[in-house]
Scaffold this motif. Structure first.
Motif, short mmCIF file in Angstrom:
data_model
loop_
_atom_site.label_atom_id
_atom_site.label_comp_id
_atom_site.label_asym_id
_atom_site.label_seq_id
_atom_site.Cartn_x
_atom_site.Cartn_y
_atom_site.Cartn_z
N GLN A 6 0.85 -1.19 0.00
CA GLN A 6 0.00 0.00 0.00
C GLN A 6 0.88 1.24 0.00
O GLN A 6 2.06 1.18 0.36
N HIS A 7 0.30 2.37 -0.40
CA HIS A 7 1.04 3.63 -0.45
C HIS A 7 0.28 4.66 0.37
O HIS A 7 -0.96 4.74 0.31
N SER A 8 1.00 5.48 1.10
CA SER A 8 0.34 6.47 1.96
C SER A 8 -0.40 7.54 1.17
O SER A 8 -1.29 8.20 1.70
N GLY A 9 -0.07 7.71 -0.09
CA GLY A 9 -0.73 8.70 -0.92
C GLY A 9 -2.05 8.24 -1.51
O GLY A 9 -2.73 9.01 -2.18
N ASP A 12 -7.24 4.01 1.66
CA ASP A 12 -7.20 2.63 2.15
C ASP A 12 -7.96 1.73 1.19
O ASP A 12 -8.97 2.12 0.60
N ASP A 15 -4.74 -1.31 -2.52
CA ASP A 15 -3.47 -2.03 -2.46
C ASP A 15 -3.11 -2.56 -3.84
O ASP A 15 -3.96 -2.71 -4.71
N GLY A 30 8.27 4.37 -1.70
CA GLY A 30 7.31 4.79 -0.69
C GLY A 30 6.21 3.81 -0.37
O GLY A 30 5.34 4.09 0.45
N TRP A 31 6.19 2.64 -1.02
CA TRP A 31 5.18 1.63 -0.74
C TRP A 31 5.57 0.86 0.51
O TRP A 31 6.75 0.70 0.81
N THR A 32 4.58 0.35 1.25
CA THR A 32 4.84 -0.48 2.42
C THR A 32 4.11 -1.81 2.26
O THR A 32 3.06 -1.88 1.62
#
Length: 56
Positions: A6-9, A12, A15, A30-32
């Motif tokens: 997922q990416h904060s930008g 929700d 994904d 920047g993905w987690t």
């Protein structure tokens, strides 16, 4: 094996699924990882043979 990320930008629920070999590259962007159990702990370095011209 595929890993959900997922990416904060993004909102929700938006994904993506990437091959496990690509996780490190996506993390640098920047993905987690959503599923920590599926993420590889280390990523092996890529290697290739050098050509004769490169060795000169």
């Amino acid at each position: 094996m595929a890993v959900r990320m997922q990416h904060s930008g993004l909102p929700d629920g938006q994904d993506i699924t990437v091959p496990d070999i690509s996780v490190a590259a996506y993390e640098r962007m920047g993905w987690t990882v959503v599923d920590n159990d599926a993420a590889p702990k280390t990523t092996p370095a890529a290697s290739r043979r050098r050509t004769v011209e490169e060795n000169s």
